[in-house]
Design a protein around this motif. Sequence first.
Motif, mmCIF file in Angstrom:
data_model
loop_
_atom_site.group_PDB
_atom_site.id
_atom_site.type_symbol
_atom_site.label_atom_id
_atom_site.label_comp_id
_atom_site.label_asym_id
_atom_site.label_seq_id
_atom_site.Cartn_x
_atom_site.Cartn_y
_atom_site.Cartn_z
ATOM 1 N N THR A 42 1.014 -1.130 0.065
ATOM 2 C CA THR A 42 0.096 -0.191 0.096
ATOM 3 C C THR A 42 0.914 1.311 0.119
ATOM 4 O OG1 THR A 42 0.063 0.346 2.262
ATOM 5 C CG2 THR A 42 -1.908 -1.337 1.424
ATOM 6 N N ALA A 43 0.327 2.449 -0.294
ATOM 7 C CA ALA A 43 1.011 3.530 -0.488
ATOM 8 C C ALA A 43 1.697 3.651 0.836
ATOM 9 C CB ALA A 43 0.011 4.826 -0.911
ATOM 10 N N ALA A 44 0.985 3.768 2.014
ATOM 11 C CA ALA A 44 1.624 3.722 3.277
ATOM 12 C C ALA A 44 2.638 2.928 3.582
ATOM 13 C CB ALA A 44 0.528 3.809 4.422
ATOM 14 N N GLU A 45 2.675 1.942 3.039
ATOM 15 C CA GLU A 45 3.755 0.862 3.597
ATOM 16 C C GLU A 45 5.064 1.328 2.960
ATOM 17 O OE1 GLU A 45 1.004 -3.287 3.811
ATOM 18 O OE2 GLU A 45 2.150 -3.027 2.331
ATOM 19 N N LEU A 46 4.643 1.737 1.614
ATOM 20 C CA LEU A 46 5.897 1.858 0.705
ATOM 21 C C LEU A 46 6.750 3.129 1.374
ATOM 22 C CD1 LEU A 46 5.050 0.989 -2.665
ATOM 23 C CD2 LEU A 46 6.274 -0.326 -1.231
ATOM 24 N N LYS A 47 5.733 4.063 1.732
ATOM 25 C CA LYS A 47 6.121 5.581 2.137
ATOM 26 C C LYS A 47 7.249 5.185 3.300
ATOM 27 C CE LYS A 47 2.724 8.537 1.103
ATOM 28 N NZ LYS A 47 1.472 9.410 1.664
ATOM 29 N N GLY A 48 6.619 4.160 4.160
ATOM 30 C CA GLY A 48 7.354 3.824 5.266
ATOM 31 C C GLY A 48 8.810 3.064 5.026
ATOM 32 N N ASN A 49 8.733 2.137 3.800
ATOM 33 C CA ASN A 49 9.845 1.375 3.390
ATOM 34 C C ASN A 49 11.183 2.094 3.614
ATOM 35 O OD1 ASN A 49 11.394 -0.045 1.577
ATOM 36 N ND2 ASN A 49 9.922 -1.617 1.612
ATOM 37 N N SER A 50 12.347 1.708 4.162
ATOM 38 C CA SER A 50 13.473 2.378 4.335
ATOM 39 C C SER A 50 14.075 2.149 3.018
ATOM 40 C CB SER A 50 14.235 1.827 5.422
ATOM 41 O OG SER A 50 14.317 0.303 5.076
ATOM 42 N N ARG A 72 12.638 4.861 0.947
ATOM 43 C CA ARG A 72 12.830 6.243 1.418
ATOM 44 C C ARG A 72 14.224 6.559 0.676
ATOM 45 N NH1 ARG A 72 9.657 8.318 5.537
ATOM 46 N NH2 ARG A 72 11.360 9.305 6.427
ATOM 47 N N GLU A 73 15.248 5.760 0.909
ATOM 48 C CA GLU A 73 16.529 6.108 0.472
ATOM 49 C C GLU A 73 16.788 6.052 -0.862
ATOM 50 O OE1 GLU A 73 19.843 3.887 2.448
ATOM 51 O OE2 GLU A 73 18.595 3.691 4.398
ATOM 52 N N ALA A 74 16.243 5.120 -1.753
ATOM 53 C CA ALA A 74 16.759 5.164 -2.837
ATOM 54 C C ALA A 74 15.831 5.869 -3.904
ATOM 55 C CB ALA A 74 16.435 3.729 -3.483
ATOM 56 N N TYR A 75 14.525 6.256 -3.389
ATOM 57 C CA TYR A 75 13.721 6.829 -4.354
ATOM 58 C C TYR A 75 13.217 8.188 -3.950
ATOM 59 C CZ TYR A 75 14.128 2.580 -7.022
ATOM 60 O OH TYR A 75 14.710 1.664 -7.805
ATOM 61 N N MET A 76 13.243 8.498 -2.590
ATOM 62 C CA MET A 76 12.493 9.732 -1.984
ATOM 63 C C MET A 76 13.807 10.564 -1.477
ATOM 64 S SD MET A 76 9.431 7.751 -0.305
ATOM 65 C CE MET A 76 8.481 9.300 0.281
ATOM 66 N N GLY A 77 14.949 10.085 -1.560
ATOM 67 C CA GLY A 77 16.082 10.679 -1.000
ATOM 68 C C GLY A 77 15.933 11.358 0.384
ATOM 69 N N LEU A 78 15.520 10.519 1.157
ATOM 70 C CA LEU A 78 15.272 10.880 2.574
ATOM 71 C C LEU A 78 16.216 9.987 3.481
ATOM 72 C CD1 LEU A 78 11.351 10.791 2.739
ATOM 73 C CD2 LEU A 78 12.873 12.860 2.487
#
Lengths: 339, 284, 237
Positions: free
Chosen positions: C220-228, C231-237
Amino acid sequence: MNLNHVLWAVGLAILIALPFLAPPYFLHLVIQILIWAFIYTAWSLMGRFGFVSFGHGAFLGVGAYVPALLWNYYGLTPWLGIPLGVAGAVLLAIVVGYPCFRRRVVGHYFALVTLALSQVVLLSLVAARDITGGSLGFTQKAVGHSWYALQFPEKGYFYVIAVLLWLAGLAAWRSIDRGIGREALEAISEDEDAAAAVGIDVMRQKMRVTIVSAALTAVGGAIYGQYVMYLNPETVSGIAVSLQIVFAAIAGGVYSLLGPSVGSLLTLSLTEGLRVWFGTDYIGAANTIYGILLVLCIIFMPQGIVGSLQGMRRRGAIAKPLVTLDRQSATRRPSSAAQ
Amino acid sequence: MDIYLLEAIINGILLGGVLALLALGLNLIFGVIDVVWICYADIVMCGMYAIFFLYAQYHVPLPLAFLIAIIGIAALGILVHLFIIAPVLDSAPINQLLATGGLLFFLQSFATLLFGTDFRNIGVRLPVLEVATIYVSFARLIAFAVALIGAVALYVFLKRTYIGTAIRAISQDREIVGLMGVDQRRIYLVVSGIGGALAGLAACLLALQYDVHPFIGNTFGPVIFMICVLGGLGNMIGGFIAAFVISQIIAIGGYYSSTELSYVFAFTFFIVLMFIRPRGLFAP
Amino acid sequence: MTPMLSLATVSAAYGSFQALFGVSLDVARGEAVGVIGPNGAGKTTLMRVISGILPMRDGTMSIEGREIGGLPAHRVVEQGIAHVPENRRLFPRLSVEENLRIGAFIPSARARFAEQLDWVYQLFPRLKERRGQPAGTMSGGEQQMCAIARALMSKPKVLLMDEPSAGLAPIVVQQVFELVHRIRAEGLTVLIVEQNVQQVLDVVDRAYLLEVGAIKLSGTAAELKGNSFIREAYMGL
């Protein structure tokens, strides 16, 4: 000595023996085949690099008419008239070729601009009917056997000339094929900008091959004129002969040394054979069948006859199209990407 | 102004109408299918023969003969596409050019075989109009009017119908039209049919003015290509205008010199213009 | 319940270059699903395979249980799938309204052309203002609207969107994602490919991560948003 050398040796032996053995009619056919083979080979010098010219009818016409006119009106020997005709054809090639290449007129556009050039020469010859005889044709003043006039009623002389001419054409083809210019030209036909970027003088390479091709075509036209001693605007210039040149060269195959010659051999013996077969009762029958074969050849043997045979021999070789056009033109389709 | 020059100019405009019609057909095919039919003028020749035989030989009423010719040549256009263009659609552009060139040889020779090289006329003599001491052939006037009507009909078709819109769209983005539910192959057949129908219509108009013979295509075929290229291959409005430019050069050139030289002027003009504007007069 | 759109072990290739390796995914009715991943992962290829521009090599593909694998593009549209291609690909010299007319080319849509046109003009009032203008002369954002509207004209059940935010200014990107919201509100099923991971995860229910032609991850969107990893590879967080 490998198989190829043997074949060449046998071929040359046959060529040398021919005039002593063959009946005159047959010799006449062979001379025509050789002269046209030379012209088709000259065309393929450009055609193989994707410069598909429909303008060779123009070079042929100038090459044929200039020496003939100079001979009839001024008595100038063809030994000088032919170089003048060639110079005229080269001038025409430069005047049209240079701006074409400079302005990147390629693909369909190049084909059609050169087609217009053919028509200009054809129609000028017809329009100047007071001098050229117009569409009724033009007959050189005959003086019998003469080296000065380059006229030989005996076919043997022209046979030798035709053989030498043909060999010279093959030599020109080979020297371009083996020369460093070839890679440059192939690079240009792949991608002109990329070729220019790696330091290839695109203009020079294109002009060189165009001038050589036009000059040889003009020589072919001149010798043809000296041989048949009758010129007609329709048979040495214009759209019809230009198409004939392009077809025969491509049907034989422009990527191999003997391709255009095979094209000449096949197309001429075919039309001649069909003509004899059908006789004069069925005018057009021969060319009808010729037309059908051309279409079938292009659909089913897109690499030309020699190319297809070689392809069969080494199966799995990468198929080349008949001719690769400049890439810009091959990909230049009206699409949104071009907007 | 010289009255004969004026007459030449008017005749030029009238000739331009028929050339424009042919240029439209060729440009439509090129714009949509991306193939140049070198044999287009020879397809017109087939139409002229059809009219000659239907009307002069079998005494079919002229309007019916025209109708049959138009439908027949439209069908011929579809057959040309199916049997000659479709198999080489993915080949190099020059192979496509040559395939239609082979057809040119075939059509000319086959016509020679069937009908001989005689010049044939359908024998319809239309009056010559005299307007203020200027002579205008009625046949040319009709040809001009019908050509214009044909062009307008094509324009409305392309502008107002779904198929017409798809035809215009396909020349702008070949791949994406499929996503709109447009079957490319079907559009190609429709366009070949329309191209044929326009050639058939032109055949009707030319049959009224000229004799038909197997090589008539050679006389105006190259002129049509030139017009299309000048207008920008595929650019129908450009081709339409270029037809009138070229026909004026031919008409005025013919007035001052001979017919052949007037064509020499036209072709030379074309070559020079290609150097100045390599993508046609009206390229952006 | 049969899913709206279902792909099972779909493979595809350009000549000898294989671009998709056994991709399986489902989209339920009314759902919005994202496909994210790096450049060259095969996202656009996936879209092209579904809409039939690129033939499938292997696998099965269905809409509402009806097999669509192997259908040519013009038949896929008739099955209720509309594709908003990458870079919009409008017909630049046709007017906005002509672009929309092409969108309604299939017979079922032609019958309802006026009705559909009203509907998309209601969704995108800007397009109505520009109806007579050549599509190529509009701004990027307007062109994207037009591309979406064109796809909607066929009255699809599933809308495929390929990188709708590519090449647009940030403020316009925001508007485009709002459009996705509105389209969902109209009851359409949406499959959207994006590189703009953070924003796409805000508008979809679920998403798949595609890497080198294969599904690496889904949730789910929420799961992926929380996936480390994401977050690192695609969201630059």
